[in-house]
Design an enzyme around this catalytic site. Sequence first.
Site, PDB file in Angstrom:
ATOM      1  CE1 TYR A  64       6.619   1.799  -2.427  1.00  0.00           C
ATOM      2  CE2 TYR A  64       6.866  -0.499  -3.452  1.00  0.00           C
ATOM      3  CZ  TYR A  64       5.900   0.308  -2.911  1.00  0.00           C
ATOM      4  OH  TYR A  64       4.620   0.103  -3.010  1.00  0.00           O
TER       5      TYR A  64
ATOM      6  CE1 TYR B  99       5.719  -4.282  -4.318  1.00  0.00           C
ATOM      7  CE2 TYR B  99       4.251  -2.467  -5.161  1.00  0.00           C
ATOM      8  CZ  TYR B  99       4.671  -3.321  -4.218  1.00  0.00           C
ATOM      9  OH  TYR B  99       4.265  -2.858  -2.924  1.00  0.00           O
TER      10      TYR B  99
ATOM     11  NE  ARG C 128       1.367  -6.313  -2.030  1.00  0.00           N
ATOM     12  CZ  ARG C 128       0.553  -4.974  -1.452  1.00  0.00           C
ATOM     13  NH1 ARG C 128       1.465  -4.031  -0.829  1.00  0.00           N
ATOM     14  NH2 ARG C 128      -0.656  -4.978  -1.136  1.00  0.00           N
TER      15      ARG C 128
ATOM     16  CG  HIS D 118      -0.222  -0.945  -3.864  1.00  0.00           C
ATOM     17  ND1 HIS D 118       0.409  -2.181  -4.359  1.00  0.00           N
ATOM     18  CD2 HIS D 118       0.616  -0.332  -2.940  1.00  0.00           C
ATOM     19  CE1 HIS D 118       1.539  -2.253  -3.816  1.00  0.00           C
ATOM     20  NE2 HIS D 118       1.723  -1.391  -3.025  1.00  0.00           N
TER      21      HIS D 118
ATOM     22  CG  HIS E 288       2.029   1.984   0.205  1.00  0.00           C
ATOM     23  ND1 HIS E 288       1.928   0.919   1.011  1.00  0.00           N
ATOM     24  CD2 HIS E 288       2.626   1.340  -0.869  1.00  0.00           C
ATOM     25  CE1 HIS E 288       2.316  -0.062   0.590  1.00  0.00           C
ATOM     26  NE2 HIS E 288       2.909   0.145  -0.562  1.00  0.00           N
TER      27      HIS E 288
HETATM   28 FE   LIG Z   1       3.614  -1.190  -2.014  1.00  0.00          FE
END
Ligand SMILES: [Fe+2]
Length: 304
Positions: free
Chosen positions: A157, A193, A214, A217, A219
Site C-alpha cells: 500500500y 500480497y 491475502r 482485492h 477495498h
Molecule cells: Fe488490502
Amino acid sequence: MTQFNDTELTAAVIKSFEQTPNSRARFLLQELVKSLHDYVRKTDLSFEEWDTAIGFLTRTGQKCTDIRQEFILLSDVLGVSMLVDAVNHRDRDGATETTVLGPFYVGEHKVTPHGSDISADLSGERMFVQSRVTDLGGKPLAGVPVDVWHADQDGFYDSQRPSYATDGPSSRARFVTDADGRFHFRTIVPCSYPIPTDGPVGQMIMQTNRHPMRPAHVHFLVNARGYEPLITHVFVEGDKYIDSDVVFGVKDELIARVEKRTDPVMPDGKPADGPWHLMTYEFHVKPGGGLAPAPLGTKATEDA
Ligand SMILES: [Fe+2]
C-alpha cells in the site's frame, strides 16, 4: 489480608468492577476477566509463557504509528476482526456483504473525478472499474462518497512506502456517486500480497507455519448518509489465495470476475492503450446509521 484460591480470585476480580458506572463497560470488563482467567486455568500458563505474551503485546504496540496499525493486523489474523464483523452484520437483508477494514485505511482519500487513473504512475495490467451504489430496492443513491484503496504491483500500500510522506496517496481515492448512483475509475489489476512480516504479528504467522498472503482485492468504504457504512472488499476471482486468506476475509458474494478485454474503447468512451481488464460490481446498502471508521490517527466522522 485475604488469600484467594483461583476460583475465588476470578470472582473477586469480577466483583471489583461492580461499581463501573457504564453498564456495558462493566459487562465487557467482567466477561473479559472470565475469559482470560479461564484461558490461564485451561492452559496452566507458565511464567515464561505469560512473559512471552506480554513481550509480544508490547512489541505489537511499539510497532504502531499514525500509519501502521499492528493491533488491527493482530485482530485480523486471529479472526477477531471477521468475528466482530459477523456478530454485527447477522442480518444483511440483501445488502452487500462486509469484510475487514484492514490496517491500511489511513485517510487521505481525496475526492477524485470519475474516470481518473488512481495508479497512473504504476506499472501493471490496466483495469477499468465500474460500479454503482443502490439501496436494497435497487434505487440508485447519488452523492455518496466511496473510498477506494488497494495494493500496488509489488503488493504494498502507498502508506507502506517511505515516499508516502512526500509523494502522497497512490491507488487510493474517493469517488462521489453521480445522479444514477454510479462511479468509475481506472487503476491496475491488484495482486495478492503478504501482510507485513517485519513486525511481531507477521513474525508470529511465519513461526506458526501459516502463509501471510491475502488474495488480490480492492477495498471499498461506501458511506451513504442514512445508511449503514459499508466496509468491504471486492476480490479478484481465480486468485491462488482466495480460499486461504490470512485474515479470513473472503466471502463468496464479494468475488468478482475481472474480464480481460481488448476493445479499443473503454466503457466511458475513451480509447484504451492496449489490452485491459474490466471489474464491475454493485453495492447495496441498508438503512441505518453509525459512524464510518476513522482513518488512523483521526476521529470517526459521518463523512469519513
Ligand atoms: Fe488490502
